[in-house]
Design an enzyme around this catalytic site. Structure first.
Site, PDB file in Angstrom:
ATOM      1  N   HIS A  41       1.201  -1.418   0.102  1.00 12.45           N
ATOM      2  CA  HIS A  41       0.036  -0.578  -0.294  1.00 12.45           C
ATOM      3  C   HIS A  41       1.028   1.251  -0.134  1.00 12.45           C
ATOM      4  O   HIS A  41       0.668   1.682   1.303  1.00 12.45           O
ATOM      5  CB  HIS A  41      -0.805   0.116   0.922  1.00 12.45           C
ATOM      6  CG  HIS A  41      -2.048  -1.276   1.234  1.00 12.45           C
ATOM      7  ND1 HIS A  41      -2.408  -1.583   2.489  1.00 12.45           N
ATOM      8  CD2 HIS A  41      -2.523  -2.077  -0.140  1.00 12.45           C
ATOM      9  CE1 HIS A  41      -3.914  -2.730   1.485  1.00 12.45           C
ATOM     10  NE2 HIS A  41      -3.590  -2.187   0.490  1.00 12.45           N
ATOM     11  N   CYS A  96       3.888 -11.836   3.271  1.00 10.04           N
ATOM     12  CA  CYS A  96       4.309 -11.437   4.260  1.00 10.04           C
ATOM     13  C   CYS A  96       4.748 -12.743   4.762  1.00 10.04           C
ATOM     14  O   CYS A  96       3.606 -13.396   4.994  1.00 10.04           O
ATOM     15  CB  CYS A  96       3.714 -10.423   4.880  1.00 10.04           C
ATOM     16  SG  CYS A  96       5.043 -10.523   6.347  1.00 10.04           S
ATOM     17  N   HIS A 124      -9.782  -4.247   4.811  1.00  7.53           N
ATOM     18  CA  HIS A 124      -8.545  -4.210   4.066  1.00  7.53           C
ATOM     19  C   HIS A 124      -7.867  -5.659   3.986  1.00  7.53           C
ATOM     20  O   HIS A 124      -8.862  -6.716   4.158  1.00  7.53           O
ATOM     21  CB  HIS A 124      -7.832  -4.126   5.887  1.00  7.53           C
ATOM     22  CG  HIS A 124      -5.848  -3.843   5.833  1.00  7.53           C
ATOM     23  ND1 HIS A 124      -5.267  -5.018   5.485  1.00  7.53           N
ATOM     24  CD2 HIS A 124      -5.258  -2.857   5.350  1.00  7.53           C
ATOM     25  CE1 HIS A 124      -4.110  -4.358   5.594  1.00  7.53           C
ATOM     26  NE2 HIS A 124      -4.399  -3.197   4.958  1.00  7.53           N
ATOM     27  N   GLU A 126      -5.564  -7.580   4.238  1.00  9.62           N
ATOM     28  CA  GLU A 126      -4.643  -8.357   5.275  1.00  9.62           C
ATOM     29  C   GLU A 126      -5.625  -9.108   5.850  1.00  9.62           C
ATOM     30  O   GLU A 126      -5.995 -10.579   5.766  1.00  9.62           O
ATOM     31  CB  GLU A 126      -3.563  -8.170   6.127  1.00  9.62           C
ATOM     32  CG  GLU A 126      -3.800  -8.832   6.897  1.00  9.62           C
ATOM     33  CD  GLU A 126      -2.270  -8.289   8.036  1.00  9.62           C
ATOM     34  OE1 GLU A 126      -2.289  -9.058   8.848  1.00  9.62           O
ATOM     35  OE2 GLU A 126      -1.576  -7.676   8.026  1.00  9.62           O
ATOM     36  N   CYS A 194       2.571  -7.038  14.295  1.00 14.75           N
ATOM     37  CA  CYS A 194       4.271  -6.826  14.074  1.00 14.75           C
ATOM     38  C   CYS A 194       5.496  -6.896  14.248  1.00 14.75           C
ATOM     39  O   CYS A 194       4.986  -5.596  15.019  1.00 14.75           O
ATOM     40  CB  CYS A 194       4.222  -7.823  11.989  1.00 14.75           C
ATOM     41  SG  CYS A 194       4.636  -6.290  11.884  1.00 14.75           S
ATOM     42  N   SER A 222      -2.299   2.893   3.245  1.00 18.83           N
ATOM     43  CA  SER A 222      -1.400   1.320   4.224  1.00 18.83           C
ATOM     44  C   SER A 222      -1.769   2.077   6.275  1.00 18.83           C
ATOM     45  O   SER A 222      -1.917   2.597   6.171  1.00 18.83           O
ATOM     46  CB  SER A 222      -0.284   2.515   4.237  1.00 18.83           C
ATOM     47  OG  SER A 222       0.764   1.935   5.127  1.00 18.83           O
ATOM     48  N   SER A 223      -1.730   1.149   6.200  1.00 13.27           N
ATOM     49  CA  SER A 223      -3.060   1.050   7.985  1.00 13.27           C
ATOM     50  C   SER A 223      -1.758   0.731   8.788  1.00 13.27           C
ATOM     51  O   SER A 223      -1.598   2.022   9.621  1.00 13.27           O
ATOM     52  CB  SER A 223      -3.419  -1.118   7.996  1.00 13.27           C
ATOM     53  OG  SER A 223      -3.430  -0.602   9.671  1.00 13.27           O
ATOM     54  N   ASN A 224      -0.453   0.721   8.653  1.00 11.46           N
ATOM     55  CA  ASN A 224       0.224   1.014   9.092  1.00 11.46           C
ATOM     56  C   ASN A 224       1.165   2.126   9.417  1.00 11.46           C
ATOM     57  O   ASN A 224       1.201   3.186  10.689  1.00 11.46           O
ATOM     58  CB  ASN A 224       1.613  -0.025   9.189  1.00 11.46           C
ATOM     59  CG  ASN A 224       2.782   0.528   8.217  1.00 11.46           C
ATOM     60  OD1 ASN A 224       3.311   1.310   8.304  1.00 11.46           O
ATOM     61  ND2 ASN A 224       2.069  -0.700   6.936  1.00 11.46           N
TER      62      ASN A 224
END
Length: 295
Positions: A41, A96, A124, A126, A194, A222-224
């Protein structure tokens, strides 16, 4: 002005692996390369691969029969893999490794008869891929209200798993609420965000000062990167999410004494360095301070 570069920042190992896989394919494959959804993302990365002829698709129906299709770092569901196989498509998996482990956990607990409560964000990539591993034995919770409304099947053991890119404080609060409602809930040792996500967030939390502004290099999808924005604001800083150096609002920075730059796990370091260069061009007396992990 002092500019601090947060450490660590930027690419995690899963993103680096996915980008390297796709990069190699662009130099070795003679087929049209299609990527299911975004490889990661990040707008800059997606645009760079698009310029090299890579096609990003939202449905396998868009993939020509003689093309090669790559599954992104976020992972996909078994149903999607089966669809690709039924069409005879050549596939490459760039999921990943931590997401692969999460999928294995889902399959294992589902086979053992557990109902899985999954903490994540609806829609999302993932979360979609993970929920697809055992859709009839999983419940998605994204808010405290979701937990209050949750009605898992009776007399079935419960286990909790979660998306790898959550805000650490959010995941702790959600786990506390779940444990309060379901005292016998199993939480595996490997249930959590993670390491890279955690370390990126901690780098902002442990700053010994409150920055005037935190610039988070990353895309809105981008979630992170979004979580880094939240961490900075929790700390009391103004915070902005930017895709490129050109998005820095220079007119708002006059009088700022301390700016911190960090980057989401899918954001390339080249963009961070372009941000630094633009700030130095505008504020030539600014000092660059690399943050030191563990300080």
């Amino acid at each position: 002005m002092q500019i601090t570069l947060a450490q660590p920042r930027g690419f995690c190992s899963g993103v680096r692996r996915a980008v390297n896989i796709l990069t190699e394919l662009t130099t070795t494959s003679h087929s049209q390369i299609c990527v299911y959804h975004e490889i990661v993302h990040n707008k800059t990365i997606v645009e760079s691969f698009t310029a090299r002829g890579v096609r990003f698709v939202d449905s396998l129906a868009e993939v020509p029969h003689d093309a090669l299709v790559l599954f992104s770092a976020h992972g996909v569901s078994p149903a999607l893999r089966a669809e690709a196989a039924a069409r005879g498509l050549t596939t490459v998996d760039a999921t990943c490794p931590l997401v692969q482990r999460l999928h294995r956990q889902v399959r294992s607990y589902a086979q053992k008869g557990y109902h899985i409560i999954f903490i994540g964000y609806a829609g999302h990539d993932e979360a979609v891929g993970t929920l697809g591993e055992a859709p009839d034995q999983m419940s998605l919770v994204s808010t405290q209200d979701d937990i209050a409304r949750l009605s898992p099947p009776e007399h079935v053991p419960l286990v909790c798993l979660m998306q790898t890119t959550l805000l650490a404080s959010f995941s702790r609060d959600m786990l506390d609420a779940l444990r309060k409602r379901f005292p016998h809930l199993m939480v595996p040792n490997h249930c959590g965000i993670c390491r890279a996500t955690q370390e990126h967030q901690d780098a902002i939390r442990r700053l010994p000062f409150v920055p005037d502004l935190v610039l988070v290099v990353g895309s809105r999808t981008s979630s992170n990167s979004q979580r880094l924005l939240e961490v900075a604001r929790e700390k009391g800083s103004d915070a902005l999410l930017i895709d490129t150096a050109e998005e820095i609002p220079l007119d708002r920075l006059t009088g700022h004494e301390h700016i911190v730059i960090t980057a989401g796990a899918s954001a390339p370091e080249s963009v961070v360095q372009r941000c630094v260069a633009r700030l130095i061009d505008t504020f030539p007396d600014a000092e660059i301070t690399p943050d030191k992990p563990g300080v």
